[in-house]
Motif scaffolding. Structure first.
Motif, mmCIF file in Angstrom:
data_model
loop_
_atom_site.group_PDB
_atom_site.id
_atom_site.type_symbol
_atom_site.label_atom_id
_atom_site.label_comp_id
_atom_site.label_asym_id
_atom_site.label_seq_id
_atom_site.Cartn_x
_atom_site.Cartn_y
_atom_site.Cartn_z
ATOM 1 N N LEU A 155 0.824 -1.210 0.000
ATOM 2 C CA LEU A 155 0.000 0.000 0.000
ATOM 3 C C LEU A 155 0.856 1.258 0.000
ATOM 4 O O LEU A 155 1.814 1.376 0.758
ATOM 5 C CB LEU A 155 -0.900 0.008 1.243
ATOM 6 C CG LEU A 155 -1.768 1.251 1.465
ATOM 7 C CD1 LEU A 155 -2.820 1.371 0.378
ATOM 8 C CD2 LEU A 155 -2.422 1.205 2.847
ATOM 9 N N THR A 156 0.492 2.200 -0.869
ATOM 10 C CA THR A 156 1.092 3.527 -0.855
ATOM 11 C C THR A 156 -0.025 4.559 -0.848
ATOM 12 O O THR A 156 -0.926 4.520 -1.695
ATOM 13 C CB THR A 156 1.993 3.759 -2.077
ATOM 14 O OG1 THR A 156 3.036 2.781 -2.088
ATOM 15 C CG2 THR A 156 2.616 5.144 -2.040
ATOM 16 N N LEU A 157 0.026 5.472 0.124
ATOM 17 C CA LEU A 157 -0.917 6.583 0.208
ATOM 18 C C LEU A 157 -0.134 7.883 0.112
ATOM 19 O O LEU A 157 0.850 8.068 0.829
ATOM 20 C CB LEU A 157 -1.683 6.546 1.532
ATOM 21 C CG LEU A 157 -2.623 5.364 1.772
ATOM 22 C CD1 LEU A 157 -3.111 5.382 3.210
ATOM 23 C CD2 LEU A 157 -3.787 5.414 0.799
ATOM 24 N N THR A 158 -0.575 8.777 -0.779
ATOM 25 C CA THR A 158 0.111 10.054 -0.958
ATOM 26 C C THR A 158 -0.918 11.174 -0.921
ATOM 27 O O THR A 158 -1.938 11.114 -1.623
ATOM 28 C CB THR A 158 0.871 10.098 -2.299
ATOM 29 O OG1 THR A 158 1.682 8.929 -2.430
ATOM 30 C CG2 THR A 158 1.749 11.331 -2.381
ATOM 31 N N GLY A 159 -0.664 12.185 -0.115
ATOM 32 C CA GLY A 159 -1.565 13.325 -0.039
ATOM 33 C C GLY A 159 -0.796 14.619 -0.171
ATOM 34 O O GLY A 159 0.321 14.755 0.338
ATOM 35 N N GLY A 160 -1.385 15.592 -0.867
ATOM 36 C CA GLY A 160 -0.753 16.900 -1.007
ATOM 37 C C GLY A 160 -0.347 17.176 -2.438
ATOM 38 O O GLY A 160 -0.819 16.530 -3.385
ATOM 39 N N ARG A 161 0.536 18.138 -2.621
ATOM 40 C CA ARG A 161 1.003 18.504 -3.963
ATOM 41 C C ARG A 161 2.047 17.492 -4.413
ATOM 42 O O ARG A 161 3.082 17.332 -3.780
ATOM 43 C CB ARG A 161 1.583 19.918 -3.957
ATOM 44 C CG ARG A 161 1.922 20.443 -5.353
ATOM 45 C CD ARG A 161 2.020 21.948 -5.362
ATOM 46 N NE ARG A 161 0.756 22.533 -4.924
ATOM 47 C CZ ARG A 161 0.606 23.843 -4.662
ATOM 48 N NH1 ARG A 161 1.627 24.672 -4.771
ATOM 49 N NH2 ARG A 161 -0.571 24.297 -4.278
ATOM 50 N N GLN A 162 1.798 16.839 -5.532
ATOM 51 C CA GLN A 162 2.609 15.693 -5.921
ATOM 52 C C GLN A 162 2.673 15.553 -7.435
ATOM 53 O O GLN A 162 1.874 16.128 -8.175
ATOM 54 C CB GLN A 162 2.012 14.412 -5.326
ATOM 55 C CG GLN A 162 0.573 14.167 -5.755
ATOM 56 C CD GLN A 162 -0.084 13.031 -5.008
ATOM 57 O OE1 GLN A 162 0.112 11.866 -5.343
ATOM 58 N NE2 GLN A 162 -0.885 13.373 -3.988
ATOM 59 N N LYS A 163 3.648 14.757 -7.879
ATOM 60 C CA LYS A 163 3.742 14.377 -9.281
ATOM 61 C C LYS A 163 2.892 13.131 -9.504
ATOM 62 O O LYS A 163 2.935 12.204 -8.716
ATOM 63 C CB LYS A 163 5.192 14.087 -9.672
ATOM 64 C CG LYS A 163 6.092 15.303 -9.663
ATOM 65 C CD LYS A 163 7.448 15.016 -10.277
ATOM 66 C CE LYS A 163 8.285 14.107 -9.429
ATOM 67 N NZ LYS A 163 9.649 13.930 -9.977
ATOM 68 N N ILE A 164 2.114 13.125 -10.584
ATOM 69 C CA ILE A 164 1.368 11.939 -10.986
ATOM 70 C C ILE A 164 1.656 11.702 -12.464
ATOM 71 O O ILE A 164 1.369 12.561 -13.304
ATOM 72 C CB ILE A 164 -0.152 12.093 -10.761
ATOM 73 C CG1 ILE A 164 -0.451 12.343 -9.285
ATOM 74 C CG2 ILE A 164 -0.888 10.854 -11.247
ATOM 75 C CD1 ILE A 164 -1.939 12.555 -8.978
ATOM 76 N N ALA A 165 2.238 10.563 -12.766
ATOM 77 C CA ALA A 165 2.553 10.192 -14.146
ATOM 78 C C ALA A 165 2.067 8.759 -14.354
ATOM 79 O O ALA A 165 2.637 7.823 -13.795
ATOM 80 C CB ALA A 165 4.050 10.302 -14.406
#
Length: 402
Positions: free
Chosen positions: A114-124
């Protein structure tokens, strides 16, 4: 508020990691680039720019939990151009305006499954055709988002993101149709499975460009499709890689247009002992020939596709078909340089309806790495037939990463 809720939820989920030792890792990148553009049909047909971009920040991690903050700044050293916001639109566009911005500000929890990411981020996602980071432009593209990546079983991955803001390449000066950020309720969903013939991915991208100034909401769309990407060894020294993709797009949310358009991609690359041969056919289909009723990719890394002259960043009303072929050779080491590569690609562009031959384009690339610095020289030549005008572009670039 959305950012705070996403961050708070992740902190609660990953709380036990906070008791562990905190490790600090610096983040530093620098880029120096010269870009020249020569475009027929404008009162001033040339533009030149030298830009410098710096990104710096840090990642603090404790067990499975990490926090990353990265700021960026772009400075114009030579500025004889139209940057999309400043300068005269009577000369060619070089889309790297000066900027100071918070590039990344994310909290992440990462485990094996599991990976959870919140906030301003890169998505590719996948090849970045539909959702990407636009890394070639100095200011990049990031998202204010919450993202879940789950691997419930071997070979199976679920990737779902909700983005309420797309931070564009136009930076803090962005305005009008080229805003600093475009808000909306965007949903990016991927379900992929590793099969013996490659990774099979089903996807759904709900793009909500909820800003009236950005084409009057006409870039909001829903796209559903599938993609197969894999590689097959054919001998001890050769392999073939391939991509097949199809998608159907239609209007979404507040888009006043009513349209349906298809996307197709077939791509194959043969690698033989340093040589690389590539060919493909990509179609961004049209509906009835009205503006913005063809297949659009406003959040994609579009520079990677349909030629570097950027003639088709917005798909023409009659769609576009791109037949391309190219090849090159690479050396692992050449004197003090590593990863040396020479590549050339030819494109033939036609419309999806009305049988128009838009034009042809050549792209050339030479790149190599010297220590921690990547050096590259690119050239694009677009020969217009029935769309846009003749255009030449040249880039000389150095990228350094800590």
């Amino acid at each position: 508020m959305k950012y705070l809720f996403a961050t708070a939820a992740m902190i609660a989920f990953a709380g036990p990691a906070c008791a562990q030792e905190i490790l600090l890792k610096p983040v530093a990148e620098a880029r120096l680039r010269y870009e020249h553009a020569d475009q027929a049909g404008l009162p001033i047909d040339t533009s030149d720019a030298v830009t410098a971009r710096v990104r710096t920040g840090a990642m603090a991690s404790s067990g499975a939990l990490s926090a990353t903050v990265v700021g960026q700044g772009t400075l114009s050293i030579l500025d004889r151009r139209y940057d999309g916001l400043n300068g005269a639109a009577t000369r060619p566009l070089i889309a790297d305006p000066e900027n100071v911005a918070l590039y990344i500000a994310q909290l992440q929890y990462r485990s094996k499954a599991l990976t959870l990411t919140g906030g301003r981020q890169k998505i590719a996602l996948d090849d970045e055709r539909f959702v990407g980071n636009v890394a070639f432009r100095d200011n990049g593209q990031t998202y204010d988002a919450a993202r879940l990546e789950l691997v419930p079983a071997k070979g199976l991955k679920i990737d779902i993101a909700y983005a309420w803001s797309a931070r564009t390449i136009w930076g803090f000066q962005g305005r009008g149709a080229r805003q600093q950020a475009v808000s909306g309720d965007n949903i990016f969903a991927n379900l992929s499975y590793a099969t013996p013939v490659g990774t099979l991915t089903g996807f759904a991208y709900l793009v909500d460009q909820d800003e009236a100034a950005v084409q009057g909401y006409r870039l909001s769309s829903q796209t559903y499709g599938a993609r197969l990407a894999g590689a097959l060894p054919i001998s001890r020294i050769a392999k073939i890689s391939y991509q097949l993709s199809h998608a159907r797009q239609s209007d979404y949310h507040r888009n006043p247009n009513d349209y349906r358009a298809d996307y197709w991609l077939a791509d194959a690359t043969l690698d033989v002992k340093g040589w690389k041969l590539n060919a493909g056919y990509e179609v961004l289909g049209a509906d009835r020939g009205a503006a913005l009723t063809s297949f659009q990719t406003p959040l994609g890394t579009n520079f990677k596709f349909q030629g570097w002259a950027d003639k088709f960043l917005t798909t023409p009303a009659n769609g576009v078909r791109d037949l391309y072929a190219g090849g090159g050779y690479g050396w692992k080491r050449w004197g003090p340089l590593t990863g040396v590569s020479l590549l050339a690609t030819w494109h033939r562009f036609d419309s999806d309806r009305l049988d128009q031959h838009y034009g042809n384009e050549w792209n050339l690339l030479a790149s190599a790495k010297a220590g921690k610095t990547m050096l590259s020289a690119r050239y694009a030549h677009y020969d217009a037939k029935a769309f846009a005008t003749d255009t030449e572009k040249l880039w000389l670039q150095a990228d350094w990463t800590l």
